[in-house]
Design a protein around this motif. Structure first.
Motif, short mmCIF file in Angstrom:
data_model
loop_
_atom_site.label_atom_id
_atom_site.label_comp_id
_atom_site.label_asym_id
_atom_site.label_seq_id
_atom_site.Cartn_x
_atom_site.Cartn_y
_atom_site.Cartn_z
N SER A 346 1.11 -1.17 -0.05
CA SER A 346 0.46 -0.23 0.46
C SER A 346 0.88 0.88 0.08
CB SER A 346 -0.99 -0.31 1.26
OG SER A 346 -1.74 -1.22 1.47
N PRO A 347 0.16 2.07 -0.27
CA PRO A 347 1.23 3.28 -0.45
C PRO A 347 0.98 4.79 0.33
CG PRO A 347 -0.51 3.91 -1.90
CD PRO A 347 -0.46 2.40 -1.41
N PRO A 348 1.90 4.92 0.49
CA PRO A 348 3.32 5.23 0.21
C PRO A 348 4.10 4.04 1.24
CG PRO A 348 3.52 6.75 1.90
CD PRO A 348 1.73 5.91 1.55
N ILE A 349 4.96 3.89 0.63
CA ILE A 349 6.23 2.79 0.98
C ILE A 349 7.10 3.42 1.75
CG2 ILE A 349 6.10 1.09 -1.03
CD1 ILE A 349 8.73 2.47 -2.13
N ILE A 350 7.82 4.77 1.71
CA ILE A 350 8.74 5.64 2.68
C ILE A 350 7.70 7.32 2.35
CG2 ILE A 350 10.69 6.80 2.27
CD1 ILE A 350 11.96 4.42 1.30
N ASN A 351 8.12 6.92 3.31
CA ASN A 351 7.32 9.45 3.72
C ASN A 351 8.38 9.59 5.30
OD1 ASN A 351 5.34 10.91 3.05
ND2 ASN A 351 4.70 11.18 5.59
N MET A 352 8.66 10.51 4.32
CA MET A 352 9.84 11.30 5.34
C MET A 352 8.32 12.89 5.77
SD MET A 352 13.53 12.15 4.98
CE MET A 352 13.90 10.53 4.38
N GLU A 353 8.75 13.44 6.85
CA GLU A 353 8.97 14.98 7.26
C GLU A 353 9.82 15.15 8.46
OE1 GLU A 353 5.09 14.40 9.32
OE2 GLU A 353 3.83 13.33 7.52
N GLY A 354 10.34 16.54 7.65
CA GLY A 354 11.90 16.77 8.62
C GLY A 354 12.53 16.09 8.87
N GLY A 355 12.90 15.12 7.78
CA GLY A 355 14.00 14.24 7.99
C GLY A 355 15.60 15.02 8.24
N ILE A 356 16.34 14.68 8.84
CA ILE A 356 17.97 14.69 9.41
C ILE A 356 18.49 13.99 8.57
CG2 ILE A 356 19.46 16.33 10.53
CD1 ILE A 356 17.27 18.02 11.37
N THR A 357 19.81 13.58 8.84
CA THR A 357 21.10 12.60 8.10
C THR A 357 22.05 13.09 7.94
OG1 THR A 357 21.08 10.37 8.27
CG2 THR A 357 20.92 12.00 5.55
N GLY A 358 22.47 12.47 8.37
CA GLY A 358 24.54 13.11 8.23
C GLY A 358 25.12 11.75 9.24
N TYR A 359 26.67 11.72 9.24
CA TYR A 359 27.39 11.35 9.84
C TYR A 359 27.89 11.69 10.94
CZ TYR A 359 28.08 9.91 5.05
OH TYR A 359 26.88 8.91 3.83
#
Length: 660
Positions: A346-359
């Protein structure tokens, strides 16, 4: 030598200066005795050459003449000997027969290996590639005549603008002003390969040999190289499987097939059309010959035993013997990829809100509001170092989300292919042994079937990976990435080691694949055929790109010319022009795809409506089920609204294009 009057001498001087200015604008510098060879009729003459390796004949009786100043794309299937041909031209290998002729003083240049990891700055490494300039500047003398000669020669070779030219080339290949002053040791092998490419371009050899130079470039660098090669002032031979480069940067194609060389005038598309027509004619003639042979043989079989017809039968036997077989050009088979089909989520397979990423504690990407459905085909745009690989790793669960919210389907499976994974295969294991380790419950027949589905036949199945070609390793890596029938496939430069036929097969497979595709590639042809959404990774975030690939390409080329820096998600769009036939077909295909998406979601909503209309689901003991189905219903309605909006937008694009 006649004595010139003062007025005549002034006129001569003005003309000489004007001539030099014109040469400088064209990227060609002052012509002296050493450069007169550039005006000979042919830069390269290949006469009846033959070469074998390990007992296998790669080239036999091949002939071709490359005119001076031509830009020639060298094409052929993997393993036919294109790189070997370059080594023969450079004299690194000895011919078994025939000869290769070059003008006596011709300079040949190519990228043999990456520059050393030393403390010399990038700009000085490139400047050192012009050995004559470096030697003249380093020469120490107090002889006034010699000093005058040195200064005259430095002016003749335009030595004083050299640093600006070197900096411009480095910038086009992705190095900003600050990076150009840093030592080579600060950069990885892939980036040092770019420096090596910059050095050979700066040296401007009479014959430039480039073997798959875009393999270590991003999309921006590849587009810059296309434009640079189109204006390169001397002769170029370039081995490439990049159709965009072969269509925009060369004016001839040298095809290595069946151990022979054939030179075609025009771009790759022109070559493909000409060759297809040649194959059709040869096949037609071959069929006629076979029919004639069969007719003669039928007479022979019928009457050769009869004394009265024996003489006529014998004559026909001689006619058959004299018939020279018509060989049709070897048509490279589409070595298809067979991606396993995942079940529908079922959609969505991924949903992102205000995402932050890094190392670690370093944020690379932030403020990400993204949504991915299973039928999405998304291309990631943006310069190297902006975060495309970081986003790919986040989506593949190889990096954590530092802040924000990301929801995924519970059953979501992700396949991940990155170029470095090709180098992480077990070099002492065969492809069959890779599958035995990963799928021990399956038998040899199933392992071989899987390998065959990715173009790895019985011959390659039992060969250790260390002896496989780059293309065969890439196929094995793609097989391993899709082994679990992923719902989303993330591909980072999947075509680097694939020939053109294999790239077309990959396009077919991705088109038929029912999962989502996240694609990072410098291959504009691949992106244009596969991607229907564009995301720009720039300025520490990810946003939808409003234009199409053509507008992005124009923006990058304009940016390189103007010297502007960071890319914007809304660059200035070029003036509207009537779309090409292919562009119209793409727009119509996009409308059809949107229609199919709306139909699919509408059918899904009908099923969910029927489910929620069932009284039994409202029983107290099924309260949890009710919540799940209501959530799915809400997600389906959201997806349908979005799909309808995309449909309307696609329809508007098509209508605007049709109105031009």
């Amino acid at each position: 030598m006649p004595v010139l009057s003062w007025e005549e001498d002034c006129v001569r001087l003005v003309r000489e200066v004007a001539s030099r200015m014109q040469f400088a604008q064209n990227g060609v510098h002052t012509i002296d005795s050493s450069t007169c060879l550039r005006h000979t009729a042919n830069m390269l003459k290949i006469q009846d050459i033959t070469f074998s390796i390990d007992g296998r004949t790669l080239i036999e009786g091949a002939t071709a003449n490359i005119p001076t100043g031509h830009k020639v794309g060298v094409v052929g299937r993997n393993g036919t000997g294109k790189s070997t041909l370059f080594k023969l031209i450079r004299g690194e290998l000895s011919l078994e027969g025939g000869e290769i002729e070059l003008p006596n003083r011709a300079k040949i240049g190519g990228v043999a290996q990456e520059v050393p990891s030393n403390e010399v700055s990038l700009i000085n490494t490139v400047l050192a590639a012009d050995k004559e300039r470096a030697a003249l500047l380093a020469e120490e003398t107090e002889d006034p005549d010699r000093i005058a000669e040195i200064q005259t020669r430095l002016a003749d070779i335009d030595a004083w603008s050299a640093e600006g030219r070197a900096a411009s080339i480095l910038k086009g290949l992705g190095f900003d002003d600050a990076e150009q002053k840093r030592p080579c040791s600060d950069f990885s092998g892939g980036w040092r390969m770019r420096v090596a490419l910059a050095a050979v371009l700066f040296a401007e050899p009479d014959l430039l040999l480039l073997d798959e130079p875009t393999n270590y470039l991003d999309l921006e660098g590849a587009l810059w190289l296309e434009a640079y090669l189109a204006k390169y002032p001397h002769t170029v031979l370039i081995v490439s499987h990049d159709r965009g480069l072969l269509n925009r940067s060369v004016n001839a194609i040298l095809h290595l097939e069946d151990k022979k060389l054939t030179l075609y005038q025009g771009s790759y598309d022109t070559f493909a059309e000409t060759r297809a027509a040649r194959i059709a004619v040869a096949q037609s003639e071959s069929k006629k010959q076979e029919a004639r042979r069969a007719h003669l043989q039928k007479f022979v079989d019928r009457f050769q035993a009869k004394a009265s017809k024996a003489k006529q039968a014998q004559a026909r036997v001689k006619m058959i013997a004299k018939m020279t077989p018509i060989s049709t050009p070897q048509e490279a088979a589409m070595r298809a990829f067979s991606f396993p089909e995942p079940e529908e989520l079922s959609p969505p397979i991924i949903n992102m809100e205000g995402g932050i990423t890094g190392y670690g504690d370093t944020e690379v990407l932030r403020k990400m509001d993204l949504r991915i459905d299973q039928d999405d085909r998304i291309a990631l745009l943006g310069k190297n170092g902006q975060g495309k690989s970081t986003l790919s790793k986040l989506l593949a669960d190889r990096l954590p989300l530092m802040a924000g919210k990301m929801t995924k389907s519970n059953k979501l499976r992700v396949g991940f292919f990155a170029q470095h994974q090709v180098d992480e295969l077990y070099v002492d294991e065969t492809p069959v042994e890779h599958l035995r380790r990963l799928r021990p419950s399956e038998g040899p027949a199933r392992w071989r079937t899987r390998l065959a589905g990715f173009g790895l036949g019985a011959e390659q199945a039992e060969v250790v990976v260390g002896r496989l070609s780059g293309g065969q390793k890439a196929r094995l890596s793609l097989l391993l990435a899709t082994l679990d029938a992923p719902h989303m496939l993330i591909l980072d430069e999947p075509t680097n080691h694939l020939d053109i036929e294999s790239r077309e097969a990959l396009v077919e497979a991705l088109t038929a694949y029912s999962g989502a595709v996240i694609l990072v590639s410098h291959d504009m042809h691949l992106l244009s055929l596969v991607a229907d959404r564009l995301w720009l990774v720039s300025d520490g975030t990810v946003k939808p790109y409003d234009g199409d690939l053509d507008s992005y390409r124009e923006f990058l080329l304009t940016q390189n010319k103007s010297g502007s820096k960071a890319a914007s998600s809304k660059p200035a769009k070029p003036k509207p022009k009537r779309p090409s036939r292919d562009a119209m077909l793409t727009l119509r295909a996009e409308v059809r795809k949107c229609e199919e998406r709306v139909e699919k979601l509408t059918a899904m909503q009908d099923k969910l409506d029927a489910k929620l209309a069932d009284p039994s689901i409202y029983e107290p003991e099924r309260a949890d089920d009710l919540g799940v189905w209501q959530k799915k219903h809400g997600e389906c309605i959201d997806a349908l609204d979005r799909a309808e909006a995309m449909w309307e937008k696609a329809q508007e694009k098509l209508e605007r294009a049709e109105a031009l």
